[in-house]
Design a protein around this motif. Structure first.
Motif, PDB file in Angstrom:
ATOM      1  N   ALA A 164       0.820  -1.212   0.000  1.00 17.35           N
ATOM      2  CA  ALA A 164       0.000   0.000   0.000  1.00 17.35           C
ATOM      3  C   ALA A 164       0.853   1.260   0.000  1.00 17.35           C
ATOM      4  CB  ALA A 164      -0.933   0.005   1.211  1.00 17.35           C
ATOM      5  N   HIS A 165       2.127   1.119   0.410  1.00 18.62           N
ATOM      6  CA  HIS A 165       3.033   2.265   0.452  1.00 18.62           C
ATOM      7  C   HIS A 165       4.117   2.165  -0.625  1.00 18.62           C
ATOM      8  CE1 HIS A 165       1.139   2.386   4.439  1.00 18.62           C
ATOM      9  NE2 HIS A 165       1.383   3.675   4.390  1.00 18.62           N
ATOM     10  N   ASP A 166       3.854   1.345  -1.645  1.00 19.25           N
ATOM     11  CA  ASP A 166       4.860   1.209  -2.703  1.00 19.25           C
ATOM     12  C   ASP A 166       4.968   2.502  -3.500  1.00 19.25           C
ATOM     13  OD1 ASP A 166       6.312  -1.461  -3.747  1.00 19.25           O
ATOM     14  OD2 ASP A 166       6.127   0.004  -5.352  1.00 19.25           O
ATOM     15  N   GLN A 167       6.184   2.786  -3.944  1.00 18.74           N
ATOM     16  CA  GLN A 167       6.453   4.049  -4.622  1.00 18.74           C
ATOM     17  C   GLN A 167       6.936   3.858  -6.052  1.00 18.74           C
ATOM     18  OE1 GLN A 167       9.300   5.825  -1.955  1.00 18.74           O
ATOM     19  NE2 GLN A 167       7.803   6.126  -0.326  1.00 18.74           N
ATOM     20  N   ALA A 168       6.632   2.694  -6.623  1.00 16.28           N
ATOM     21  CA  ALA A 168       7.056   2.437  -7.995  1.00 16.28           C
ATOM     22  C   ALA A 168       6.414   3.441  -8.944  1.00 16.28           C
ATOM     23  CB  ALA A 168       6.677   1.016  -8.411  1.00 16.28           C
ATOM     24  N   SER A 169       7.223   3.988  -9.828  1.00 15.84           N
ATOM     25  CA  SER A 169       6.697   4.968 -10.778  1.00 15.84           C
ATOM     26  C   SER A 169       5.921   4.309 -11.904  1.00 15.84           C
ATOM     27  CB  SER A 169       7.840   5.803 -11.357  1.00 15.84           C
ATOM     28  OG  SER A 169       8.788   4.975 -12.020  1.00 15.84           O
ATOM     29  N   LYS A 170       6.224   3.023 -12.162  1.00 12.61           N
ATOM     30  CA  LYS A 170       5.511   2.274 -13.191  1.00 12.61           C
ATOM     31  C   LYS A 170       5.133   0.909 -12.639  1.00 12.61           C
ATOM     32  CE  LYS A 170       7.823   4.360 -17.183  1.00 12.61           C
ATOM     33  NZ  LYS A 170       8.645   4.097 -18.393  1.00 12.61           N
ATOM     34  N   PRO A 171       3.970   0.404 -12.990  1.00 11.00           N
ATOM     35  CA  PRO A 171       3.587  -0.934 -12.532  1.00 11.00           C
ATOM     36  C   PRO A 171       4.366  -1.993 -13.296  1.00 11.00           C
ATOM     37  CG  PRO A 171       1.935  -0.088 -14.035  1.00 11.00           C
ATOM     38  CD  PRO A 171       2.910   1.034 -13.808  1.00 11.00           C
ATOM     39  N   PRO A 172       4.465  -3.206 -12.744  1.00  6.73           N
ATOM     40  CA  PRO A 172       5.090  -4.304 -13.492  1.00  6.73           C
ATOM     41  C   PRO A 172       4.152  -4.790 -14.579  1.00  6.73           C
ATOM     42  CG  PRO A 172       4.141  -5.132 -11.481  1.00  6.73           C
ATOM     43  CD  PRO A 172       3.947  -3.642 -11.443  1.00  6.73           C
ATOM     44  N   GLN A 173       4.649  -5.671 -15.415  1.00  6.42           N
ATOM     45  CA  GLN A 173       3.785  -6.278 -16.427  1.00  6.42           C
ATOM     46  C   GLN A 173       2.765  -7.197 -15.771  1.00  6.42           C
ATOM     47  OE1 GLN A 173       2.037  -6.272 -19.522  1.00  6.42           O
ATOM     48  NE2 GLN A 173       4.080  -5.517 -19.973  1.00  6.42           N
TER      49      GLN A 173
END
Length: 243
Positions: A96-105
């Motif tokens: 819920a606190h992930d900061q990834a700028s792009k989602p994975p495939q």
């Protein structure tokens, strides 16, 4: 007025107790604050590598201990984001606190075995699974999730009935949602209706052969379910079997 000789030991004891209580309060505040901060950190394994073929492997120790994951999942880019010993609630708090700028495939997910072993009910565990999917949808939209069934670990054989209920419900969820697929790993890890020689001596974690079977099941699920345009870019050989 000076304290009497008889009251001095009591005063000293109360003063000592007060200091201990203060020290405990300070420790609790610091430790509790540290736990609060750590629980709200993103999942481990955040990578600088972002691209069309990145897969996240999210879950408990079965994921975190998959040391050959990157080699096993080629040509996909496997990113190990597992947490050893984690429960689903812990995973939910982290993602819920992930900061990834792009989602994975796609996200390959394995959790719930610890929850049932720690006394959570099947209903609670399924509720936490639904919460994970809700968080995923909020943060990463329609990114596919591949839910791996709970494995029949020898040490937790007494939980087989609960695991079966969880697995059946997880499959039903996958059948109802276009962004979720279910990967049944159970048959590959059984021999004669009992756990095969695919586990470490602790009867809980997978050995090399166990992970080899795990790898095959995940590859087959990806090759079957991922869109053609994704496979064309990331794993073109898989299209030969779908033509």
């Amino acid at each position: 007025m000076q304290p009497s000789a008889q009251s001095k030991p009591l005063i000293i004891a109360l003063a000592t107790l007060g200091k201990c209580a203060l020290a405990l309060a300070v420790f609790t505040t610091i430790f509790g604050g540290w736990q609060w901060v750590m629980a709200r950190q993103p999942l481990p394994g955040a990578s600088q590598r972002e691209g069309a073929c990145v897969l996240w492997f999210v879950g408990s120790s079965t994921m975190s201990r998959w040391t050959s994951l990157q080699d096993d999942m080629r040509p996909w880019v496997g990113q190990n984001r597992g947490i050893g010993g984690a429960t689903m609630q812990e995973i939910n708090l982290h993602i819920a606190h992930d900061q990834a700028s792009k989602p994975p495939q796609a996200i390959v997910y394995y959790a719930g075995e610890n929850d049932l072993a720690f006394g959570h009910t099947v209903d609670q565990t399924i509720a936490d699974l639904r919460e994970f999917l809700a968080i995923k949808s909020r943060l990463f939209g329609s990114t596919p999730v591949f839910i791996i069934s709970l494995k029949p670990s020898p040490t937790r054989w007494d939980r087989l009935a609960q695991q079966g209920q969880y697995n059946a419900t997880a499959k039903a969820i996958a059948d109802q949602r276009p962004d979720v697929d279910y990967v049944d790993i159970v048959p590959a890890l059984l021999q004669g209706g009992r756990p095969g020689p695919f586990f470490m001596e602790d009867g809980l974690h997978l050995n090399e052969e166990g992970y080899r079977r795990w790898k095959i099941a995940v590859h087959e699920a990806l090759d079957e379910a991922m869109p053609r345009n994704v496979l064309r870019r990331c794993h073109p050989e898989a299209l030969l079997d779908r033509s």
